[in-house]
Design an enzyme around this catalytic site. Structure first.
Site, short mmCIF file in Angstrom:
data_model
loop_
_atom_site.label_atom_id
_atom_site.label_comp_id
_atom_site.label_asym_id
_atom_site.label_seq_id
_atom_site.Cartn_x
_atom_site.Cartn_y
_atom_site.Cartn_z
N SER A 115 42.72 42.19 40.42
CA SER A 115 43.75 41.26 40.90
C SER A 115 45.00 41.19 40.03
O SER A 115 45.46 40.10 39.69
CB SER A 115 43.17 39.85 41.05
OG SER A 115 42.24 39.83 42.06
N ASP A 161 41.55 34.91 44.46
CA ASP A 161 42.16 35.58 43.31
C ASP A 161 43.23 34.70 42.66
O ASP A 161 43.30 34.56 41.44
CB ASP A 161 42.80 36.91 43.73
CG ASP A 161 41.81 37.82 44.46
OD1 ASP A 161 40.60 37.56 44.39
OD2 ASP A 161 42.27 38.77 45.12
C1 GLA Z 1 40.09 40.40 47.78
C2 GLA Z 1 40.86 39.20 48.34
C3 GLA Z 1 40.13 37.89 48.07
C4 GLA Z 1 38.67 37.98 48.54
C5 GLA Z 1 38.01 39.26 48.03
C6 GLA Z 1 36.63 39.45 48.59
O1 GLA Z 1 40.04 40.34 46.40
O2 GLA Z 1 42.14 39.14 47.73
O3 GLA Z 1 40.80 36.83 48.69
O4 GLA Z 1 38.59 37.89 49.93
O5 GLA Z 1 38.77 40.41 48.32
O6 GLA Z 1 35.76 38.48 48.14
#
Ligand code: GLA
Length: 369
Positions: A115, A161
């Site tokens: 992230s 995230d």
């Molecule tokens: C990505 C998305 C999150 C979440 C994950 C799966 O990281 O940004 O919002 O949905 O996938 O858990």
């Protein structure tokens, strides 16, 4: 600070403020956030630092130490690539802010699924909140960052995230109810139990990940409509629900409902001080993501299997899937054998070696100066 020097060199003055926001890993609760469910991420020790000064006009001047020369963006519509994450935050804040000079420095391992984009959004949102005295709470900043990503970047992500980046506390995981947005910090003292969480970055990212993500989200929404509930979070009678669904929607529902229960069970174990017992839930989460939600990849599956063979207490893919990273819960004295096992398994297939990163729960967004 490197980013301050770069700001000075590019824009000829000191920045008015400097904020840091981290990336995240998710301990458990995958693909539950956009189903109004539960998640349990924590912030990682890597993130994005944003040095910011507001401007009187609507121009945005942006410099990233990772992307080279400064760019000038005269209007929101003209942003491209990585700059959309920043300009999206400014656009979402609307009339409350004008333009800004911004320098960015990031050290989130790229492509590892940790992230970096949320870290970028939240660092900029936090800095602007501070500079313009907007009085927004960390959760409000997370929501603005999520909206920027949904509407400006076009990635229909949930809130996990950005919330992890904005709200996490050092040494703690963030238990978040994605419907009420109520959260609680759960102490995660792995070292006291001779344990650690090892991130295994497969260094593989499949191109179709974003399209598949949107597809999963649509399948869940469609299943919820057929079941007459607002979101899959509301399914109480799983057997009854499954009998009304077919094919992929049935499988997705199976995953989301059981994953929510696994999050609650894992939080219960942590609160009871039974950290050593959480491994089985991690394993079950992985199998469910692999077989029911179908978002794993051969590289993630192999990392998980080999880590367990090497002595990990549990392992699972983490984040959206289709590449990125797995996590493994490993006792200190098994670290070498887990690494060796994963490396050997990758070597045997002739795959590029994965990268190993230690994850200690870090602090969420904060001001540096
Ligand atoms: C990505 C998305 C999150 C979440 C994950 C799966 O990281 O940004 O919002 O949905 O996938 O858990």
């Amino acid at each position: 600070m490197r980013v301050v020097e770069a700001f000075r060199a590019a824009f000829g003055a000191d920045p008015a403020t400097v904020w840091h926001a981290p990336g995240r890993v998710n301990l458990i609760g995958e693909h539950t956030d956009y189903n109004d469910g539960f998640v349990l991420p924590f912030a990682v020790p890597w993130g994005v630092t944003a040095a910011v000064t507001p401007r009187d006009d609507s121009t945005v001047r942006l410099l990233s130490l990772q992307h080279g020369d400064p760019v000038t963006i005269p209007s929101h519509e003209e942003s491209r690539g990585w700059t959309r994450y920043v300009v999206g935050v400014l656009a979402t804040l609307g009339d409350r802010v004008r333009g800004a000079d911004i320098a960015i420095d990031g050290d989130v391992p790229q492509g590892a699924g940790l992230s970096s984009s949320a870290a970028l959004e939240v660092s900029v949102a936090s800095a602007l909140n501070d500079l313009h005295d907007l009085g927004l709470s960390p959760m409000e900043l997370a929501l603005i960052s999520q909206r920027a990503e949904n509407e400006f970047v076009g990635m229909p992500c949930g809130i996990m995230d950005q919330a992890a980046s904005a709200l996490s506390q050092e040494g703690q995981a963030l238990f978040l109810d994605c419907r009420s947005l109520g959260s609680r910090n759960i102490p995660l003292d792995l070292a006291a139990h001779g344990l650690r969480i090892l991130i295994i970055d497969t260094q593989v990212h499949h191109e179709h990940a974003n399209g598949e993500y949107a597809k999963r989200r649509a399948e869940c929404e469609s299943a919820a409509r057929k079941l007459g509930v607002a979101a899959l979070r509301d399914v109480e009678d799983l057997a009854g629900a499954l009998s009304q669904l077919q094919g992929d929607e049935r499988k997705r529902t199976m995953h989301v409902v059981t994953e929510n229960h696994r999050v609650e069970a894992l939080v219960g174990l942590l609160r009871a001080g039974a950290v050593t017992e959480i491994g089985a839930l991690l394993n079950a989460s992985h199998l469910s993501l692999r077989d029911q939600y179908e978002v794993s990849s051969p590289e993630l599956d192999l990392a998980v299997e080999a880590a367990i063979r090497g002595g990990a207490r549990g392992a699972r893919m983490t984040g959206g899937g289709f590449g990125g990273s797995a996590i493994a819960l490993v006792a200190d004295d098994r670290l070498e054998s887990v690494r060796d096992s994963v490396c050997a398994a990758y070597a045997e297939r002739g795959w590029k070696q994965p990268r190993f990163l230690p994850a200690t729960p870090a602090r969420g967004a904060h001001r540096l100066s």
